[in-house]
Design an enzyme around this catalytic site. Structure first.
Site, PDB file in Angstrom:
ATOM      1  N   TYR A 264       0.830  -1.212   0.000  1.00 52.63           N
ATOM      2  CA  TYR A 264       0.000   0.000   0.000  1.00 52.63           C
ATOM      3  C   TYR A 264       0.865   1.263   0.000  1.00 52.63           C
ATOM      4  O   TYR A 264       1.843   1.367   0.746  1.00 52.63           O
ATOM      5  CB  TYR A 264      -0.941   0.021   1.205  1.00 52.63           C
TER       6      TYR A 264
ATOM      7  N   SER B 181     -13.486  -4.379  -0.802  1.00 49.64           N
ATOM      8  CA  SER B 181     -14.419  -3.712  -1.719  1.00 49.64           C
ATOM      9  C   SER B 181     -15.860  -4.174  -1.483  1.00 49.64           C
ATOM     10  O   SER B 181     -16.558  -4.583  -2.420  1.00 49.64           O
ATOM     11  CB  SER B 181     -14.014  -3.974  -3.175  1.00 49.64           C
ATOM     12  N   PRO B 182     -16.353  -4.101  -0.246  1.00 47.52           N
ATOM     13  CA  PRO B 182     -17.679  -4.638   0.064  1.00 47.52           C
ATOM     14  C   PRO B 182     -18.836  -3.865  -0.552  1.00 47.52           C
ATOM     15  O   PRO B 182     -19.956  -4.381  -0.589  1.00 47.52           O
ATOM     16  CB  PRO B 182     -17.728  -4.584   1.597  1.00 47.52           C
ATOM     17  N   LEU B 183     -18.595  -2.649  -1.022  1.00 47.84           N
ATOM     18  CA  LEU B 183     -19.658  -1.908  -1.708  1.00 47.84           C
ATOM     19  C   LEU B 183     -19.620  -2.180  -3.207  1.00 47.84           C
ATOM     20  O   LEU B 183     -20.515  -1.749  -3.947  1.00 47.84           O
ATOM     21  CB  LEU B 183     -19.534  -0.401  -1.457  1.00 47.84           C
TER      22      LEU B 183
ATOM     23  N   VAL C 231     -21.042  -0.501  -7.368  1.00 49.96           N
ATOM     24  CA  VAL C 231     -22.357   0.141  -7.475  1.00 49.96           C
ATOM     25  C   VAL C 231     -22.256   1.657  -7.613  1.00 49.96           C
ATOM     26  O   VAL C 231     -23.023   2.275  -8.360  1.00 49.96           O
ATOM     27  CB  VAL C 231     -23.233  -0.230  -6.254  1.00 49.96           C
TER      28      VAL C 231
ATOM     29  N   GLU D 150     -19.449   2.393 -11.256  1.00 46.11           N
ATOM     30  CA  GLU D 150     -19.713   2.113 -12.659  1.00 46.11           C
ATOM     31  C   GLU D 150     -21.165   2.404 -13.024  1.00 46.11           C
ATOM     32  O   GLU D 150     -22.078   2.059 -12.275  1.00 46.11           O
ATOM     33  CB  GLU D 150     -19.374   0.651 -12.973  1.00 46.11           C
TER      34      GLU D 150
END
Length: 290
Positions: free
Chosen positions: A49, A203-205, A208, A211
């Site tokens: 990171y 990236s749990p969301l 949505v 894109e």
């Protein structure tokens, strides 16, 4: 399942440094404290990171934060060798030699200003992994008290089994969200439940909010229908969808925004009704279940 020792939500640090918000030391300290105030005490790192710089930035802030080591849990990952001014690499590749795994863990400990990691993960699978050699490295690190637990990230069930023949696998951190839910169908989460491996979701969301495609439009339409019913925001409903899975997935939330952190914590209180959970799945898939 093993007892889930991590906070139900995990704070992802990938964008805290040069790969994102470029937080100052004082801002990192304030963010750590804000997460802790909201019951989130597990922080997810990887050596890569910030181009191999964010762990050190976090460690410097942690050292001046006044927080005690036992108040937080630290996850880190190793193995990705990126082309970077901080690494002498000529091509992006993976290195899971015994020496490199040990060196990576010790480097993360130094950067994070800590004596141990709560869990140490292999970041991505390599075709050249030698299970016995990896096990030697992990055994060494555990014996020295430098890591408490070992796991993987982005591994398939068969890749996990390859390593599990030689050493215990406690965690697998995978991509999982409403827009990318293949782990719920390809045996990945089933395998973790059977083998008592704790799943974490990066990236749990999903995509949505990123894109503008047919899938996202269908999901947004269904979320708008459910928002009033649950008095919830769209991001809360997306997290609630993952949290309902019986594998007891720990979502890794990467936000540095205080309001979004609050939203995520409040999502823990949302229990989607069965049919609503499937309405969201159908919206994502674009067709009814078989």
């Amino acid at each position: 399942m093993k007892t889930n020792i991590y906070s139900r939500l995990i704070a992802g640090t990938m964008t805290w440094g040069t790969w994102g918000k470029q937080l100052k030391k004082t801002e990192m300290i304030a963010l750590m404290q804000y997460y802790l105030e909201h019951g989130i005490n597990t922080f997810d790192h990887a050596d890569i990171y910030g181009g191999y710089t964010t762990e050190e930035d976090f460690g410097s802030a942690f050292a001046e934060s006044g927080l005690k080591r036992e108040q937080i849990q630290l996850i880190s990952k190793c193995g990705i060798q990126e082309i970077s001014e901080n690494r002498d690499n000529t091509v992006k590749h993976y290195d899971y030699s015994k020496d490199h795994v040990i060196w990576s863990a010790e480097k993360s400990l130094k950067h994070l200003k800590t004596d141990y990691l709560d869990v140490f993960l292999l970041h991505r699978p390599s075709p050249l992994m030698q299970p016995a050699e990896i096990a030697e490295a992990i055994t060494h690190l555990k014996a020295q008290g430098k890591i408490k637990a070992f796991g993987v990230s982005n591994f398939t069930p068969s890749q996990t089994e390859l390593l599990a023949q030689n050493t215990d696998i406690d965690t697998n951190q995978i991509e999982c969200s409403l827009s990318q839910h293949s782990a719920m169908h390809d045996g990945s989460l089933d395998h973790m439940m059977v083998n008592k491996i704790q799943p974490m979701a990066w990236s749990p969301l999903g995509t949505v909010f990123k894109e503008d495609n047919a899938q996202s439009k269908r999901i947004h339409e269904q979320l708008e229908v459910l928002q009033e019913k649950y008095s919830a925001t769209k991001d809360q409903l997306l997290l609630a969808w993952i949290l309902k899975h019986p594998a007891k997935i720990n979502p890794v939330i990467g936000t540095t925004n205080k309001k979004r952190i609050e939203n995520a914590v409040n999502a823990l209180d949302i229990n989607l009704e069965l049919e609503d959970w499937f309405k969201l799945l159908v919206a994502s898939q674009g067709h009814k279940v078989p």
